[in-house]
Design a protein around this motif. Sequence first.
Motif, mmCIF file in Angstrom:
data_model
loop_
_atom_site.group_PDB
_atom_site.id
_atom_site.type_symbol
_atom_site.label_atom_id
_atom_site.label_comp_id
_atom_site.label_asym_id
_atom_site.label_seq_id
_atom_site.Cartn_x
_atom_site.Cartn_y
_atom_site.Cartn_z
ATOM 1 N N LYS A 38 37.074 38.055 60.931
ATOM 2 C CA LYS A 38 38.110 37.030 61.133
ATOM 3 C C LYS A 38 37.549 35.618 60.978
ATOM 4 C CE LYS A 38 41.073 39.894 64.041
ATOM 5 N NZ LYS A 38 41.783 40.016 65.335
ATOM 6 N N SER A 91 31.850 30.794 63.766
ATOM 7 C CA SER A 91 32.365 31.233 65.062
ATOM 8 C C SER A 91 31.759 30.343 66.139
ATOM 9 C CB SER A 91 32.017 32.698 65.326
ATOM 10 O OG SER A 91 30.607 32.883 65.265
ATOM 11 N N ARG A 109 36.407 31.561 62.224
ATOM 12 C CA ARG A 109 37.149 30.346 62.580
ATOM 13 C C ARG A 109 36.930 29.267 61.527
ATOM 14 N NH1 ARG A 109 39.091 30.266 67.801
ATOM 15 N NH2 ARG A 109 38.308 31.918 69.179
ATOM 16 N N THR A 118 43.119 35.133 57.687
ATOM 17 C CA THR A 118 41.969 34.785 58.518
ATOM 18 C C THR A 118 40.914 34.066 57.673
ATOM 19 O OG1 THR A 118 41.007 36.967 58.102
ATOM 20 C CG2 THR A 118 42.342 36.716 60.085
ATOM 21 N N GLY A 142 37.989 24.868 64.997
ATOM 22 C CA GLY A 142 37.756 26.240 65.458
ATOM 23 C C GLY A 142 38.991 27.112 65.397
ATOM 24 N N LEU A 143 39.856 26.841 64.438
ATOM 25 C CA LEU A 143 41.114 27.588 64.315
ATOM 26 C C LEU A 143 40.852 28.986 63.751
ATOM 27 C CD1 LEU A 143 44.217 27.154 64.669
ATOM 28 C CD2 LEU A 143 44.276 26.496 62.252
ATOM 29 N N ALA A 144 41.421 30.002 64.389
ATOM 30 C CA ALA A 144 41.192 31.390 63.962
ATOM 31 C C ALA A 144 42.190 31.826 62.893
ATOM 32 C CB ALA A 144 41.268 32.324 65.165
ATOM 33 N N SER A 170 43.750 30.757 58.723
ATOM 34 C CA SER A 170 43.511 29.978 57.510
ATOM 35 C C SER A 170 44.803 29.438 56.900
ATOM 36 C CB SER A 170 42.779 30.840 56.471
ATOM 37 O OG SER A 170 43.500 32.030 56.227
ATOM 38 N N GLU A 177 30.562 33.860 70.461
ATOM 39 C CA GLU A 177 31.349 34.876 69.761
ATOM 40 C C GLU A 177 30.514 35.580 68.690
ATOM 41 O OE1 GLU A 177 35.795 32.818 69.736
ATOM 42 O OE2 GLU A 177 34.439 32.473 68.061
#
Length: 300
Positions: A180, A168, A182, A149, A192-194, A196, A172
């Motif tokens: 976690k 985030s 983003r 993450t 904005g990918l959650a 890594s 959120e």
Amino acid sequence: EVEVFEYSMAGSKGMQAKDNQDTTLVLRDFLGVEGLTGVGVFDGHGENGGIVSQYVAEQLPLILERCAGNAIRAGDVERIVKSLQKTFVETDDKVKAGLERSVGLQFDGTTACFALLKGDSAIIAGLGDSRCVLGGSNGRFRAVTCDHTPASKAERLRIEACGGSVGSFPDEPPPEVTGKGRLFVAGQMFPGLALSRAFGDLVAKSVGLSAVPDVEAVQLRSSDSFLIVGSDGLWDVISDRQAVGIAAEFADTRDAVLASNALVESARSLWEGYREDAGSFGGDNSGFNIDDISAVVVYF
């Protein structure tokens, strides 16, 4: 001989059915080696995530054979571990070469959790937040992968060094609360990918997303009865301990079919309960999404 089964269920987007972007993989007597089993879960994301996860599930075994075939046949664990890392990086290159023109890949990708099992040894490679857990009929468990993450310290350092940032979306809680976060292009609100680490995702790759997996060689203990590999649709609602408890119910009969089914159905029931809660007290749950759920169970 191991007993293994894979079960996967599509989620929903609001109240509408959606395509399942998860892909599962089971390889029996892999590379012609008797008793060598390969299992994997690939959780696609983005508009074309299902295409990416299927492509990776097809290509990974072929590239693994080229990179690690000799080491696997010789049982050379150290070489297999190094070769698995190389395999993932080469698979990511193959994804770009094979899909960039047709799919775009700017915001499409997939996680991966892949395990090789033979006798009392297991080698597990993790990329993203699909997870592998070992369990026993006594309820004991140990996670053998860690979720990648953006908010974790080492991942954040790499992302920021590559021109990315961790945060985030406005609606959120911040990463400091969720743990976690983003991955964003610095100063922007995309992608904005959650995660890594993942295959694909070319925009995120430009700001620190990695395709290098963590690879762990594990000596199975006498108390280890089974292994569960699942997508985050499972792990977001069921803890490692709960999942092991469910699979332990079928350990005596080593029924991987019933175990994988019970895990996925239990997770789906919990997701539906959360959707119901979101709609209670006059709330609107029409936008509540249920994730795809996948589980592969192997009894030793």
